[in-house]
Design a protein around this motif. Structure first.
Motif, PDB file in Angstrom:
ATOM      1  N   LYS A 163      28.599  -5.891 101.505  1.00 15.39           N
ATOM      2  CA  LYS A 163      28.465  -4.426 100.980  1.00 15.39           C
ATOM      3  C   LYS A 163      26.728  -4.266 101.386  1.00 15.39           C
ATOM      4  O   LYS A 163      26.074  -5.125 100.911  1.00 15.39           O
ATOM      5  N   ASP A 205      30.904   4.549 102.690  1.00 13.23           N
ATOM      6  CA  ASP A 205      31.289   5.397 101.293  1.00 13.23           C
ATOM      7  C   ASP A 205      30.345   6.350 101.381  1.00 13.23           C
ATOM      8  O   ASP A 205      29.094   5.939 101.594  1.00 13.23           O
ATOM      9  N   TYR A 207      28.776   8.979  97.731  1.00  6.38           N
ATOM     10  CA  TYR A 207      28.957   9.081  96.448  1.00  6.38           C
ATOM     11  C   TYR A 207      28.283  10.546  96.094  1.00  6.38           C
ATOM     12  O   TYR A 207      27.064  10.922  96.504  1.00  6.38           O
ATOM     13  N   ALA A 214      33.209   9.712  94.261  1.00  8.17           N
ATOM     14  CA  ALA A 214      33.277   8.626  95.251  1.00  8.17           C
ATOM     15  C   ALA A 214      34.087   8.920  96.331  1.00  8.17           C
ATOM     16  O   ALA A 214      35.355   9.313  96.277  1.00  8.17           O
ATOM     17  N   SER A 216      35.433   7.525 100.253  1.00  4.40           N
ATOM     18  CA  SER A 216      35.568   6.330 101.495  1.00  4.40           C
ATOM     19  C   SER A 216      36.369   6.626 102.137  1.00  4.40           C
ATOM     20  O   SER A 216      37.640   7.291 102.028  1.00  4.40           O
ATOM     21  N   LYS A 218      38.085   3.955 105.504  1.00 10.87           N
ATOM     22  CA  LYS A 218      38.125   2.783 105.924  1.00 10.87           C
ATOM     23  C   LYS A 218      39.261   2.663 106.921  1.00 10.87           C
ATOM     24  O   LYS A 218      40.331   3.163 107.260  1.00 10.87           O
ATOM     25  N   ASN A 315      32.028   0.656  90.097  1.00  6.16           N
ATOM     26  CA  ASN A 315      31.188   2.038  90.084  1.00  6.16           C
ATOM     27  C   ASN A 315      30.415   1.668  88.957  1.00  6.16           C
ATOM     28  O   ASN A 315      29.123   2.594  88.671  1.00  6.16           O
TER      29      ASN A 315
END
Length: 329
Positions: A163, A205, A207, A214, A216, A218, A315
């Motif tokens: 990450k 991602d 926020y 949030a 995201s 993928k 989170n």
């Protein structure tokens, strides 16, 4: 309260002795208020230069070599039988968790069936997660976690999670690659297949601080080799995280489309004390489940390599979420 007079203060938050973020307060010259207000704290992934010196200081209450016995409740539902609204599975899964050095955690879990409508293979007491996980933080807000062992969804092998958080901390990218085989515990025997399945995902991602939400997106490769795209939206509250997801997966029914919802709820008590090296017995930090609205049973399936890895715990170290809790407390 208790801050040095007219001096800045930085609190660095650790997870398993790996630094995650910092809270920084700098007094304002000429401020008539003698103590710091909650809104005066700046929360960020930036650890500041003081961390290089602080990490050499001996910790007063380190978690190393201390044992937790954590009980994870597990609830699953599926709707595949015409004459029955839902089939239900409920387990209590105690796990022993211990850290032997910074960033490392050993987990050994047992699955204890309580209520089972899923079939004979779910009736026996069996092995759950058995893992060794190592996390590190590198420069430029780069977080790595490597895990080996037995996971959920009948998998064993190894994974690597990455990450990276950008300078604008609302944005981040993350990825995972796994190399696994099938794992099954039957009649007190652990049966495994060779490691041959590669799974992965790569995504971005965002926020939204105003609503603690949030988003995201993928691209993923799943357990049968099929590929797909997944979108998640998760709203975070103090004691709960609630989200929805949508997927488009190769070879799946409904023209590849599927979706559902998932949630994580914090379990009381919300604060725990540790007394020396006496093992703690406690419930898991969160209880959660996901619902597969399309009832797809084969395609788009993945696994989780760590028992305590979920959208709520991830989170809990988000600086925008921490800041909002400081303002709303």
């Amino acid at each position: 309260m208790g801050l040095p007079d007219k001096k800045p203060c930085r609190i660095i938050v650790l997870d398993n002795n790996v630094p995650q973020l910092s809270l920084y307060y700098k007094p304002i010259i000429g401020d008539t208020v003698p103590e710091a207000n909650r809104r005066d704290w700046d929360v960020s992934y930036d650890l500041g230069g003081a961390w290089k010196q602080a990490r050499r200081v001996k910790r007063e209450n380190s978690s190393l070599f201390k044992v937790d016995v954590v009980v994870y409740p597990e609830l699953k539902l599926k709707n595949l039988v015409i004459t029955q609204v839902y089939q239900v599975l409920f387990n209590l899964n105690p796990a022993i968790e211990i850290s032997l050095w910074n960033g490392m955690k050993v987990t050994g879990q047992v699955i204890i069936p309580i209520y089972n409508e899923y079939g004979v293979s779910y009736e026996q007491v069996r092995q759950g997660y058995v893992t060794l996980s190592q996390s590190v933080r590198l420069p430029y807000n780069l977080f790595l976690t490597a895990t080996i062992g037995a996971f959920n969804n009948y998998r064993w092998g190894g994974t690597l999670d990455v990450k990276h958080v950008f300078k604008d901390e609302r944005f981040s990218v993350q990825g995972r690659v796994g190399y696994t085989g099938r794992s099954r515990f039957e009649n007190w025997r652990w049966k495994v297949s060779p490691l041959k399945r590669v799974t992965w995902y790569l995504g971005g991602d965002f926020y939204w601080p105003e609503y603690n939400t949030a988003f995201s997106l993928k691209v993923e490769q799943y357990l049968l080799g099929e590929k797909g795209i997944r979108f998640d939206m998760v709203r975070n509250f103090r004691y709960a995280s609630i989200g929805f997801y949508g997927m488009k997966v190769q070879n799946a029914g409904n023209k590849g489309y599927n979706g559902g919802f998932r949630f994580q709820i914090a379990l009381p008590p919300y604060k725990y004390k540790r007394r020396g090296y006496i093992p703690r017995v406690l419930p898991s930090e969160y209880f959660g489940m996901s619902y597969n609205a399309g009832n797809e049973q084969y395609y788009g399936r993945s696994f989780n390599p760590r028992v305590d890895d979920n959208m709520a715990t991830e989170n809990s170290f988000n600086p925008y979420y921490i800041k909002s809790e400081l303002l709303n407390f």
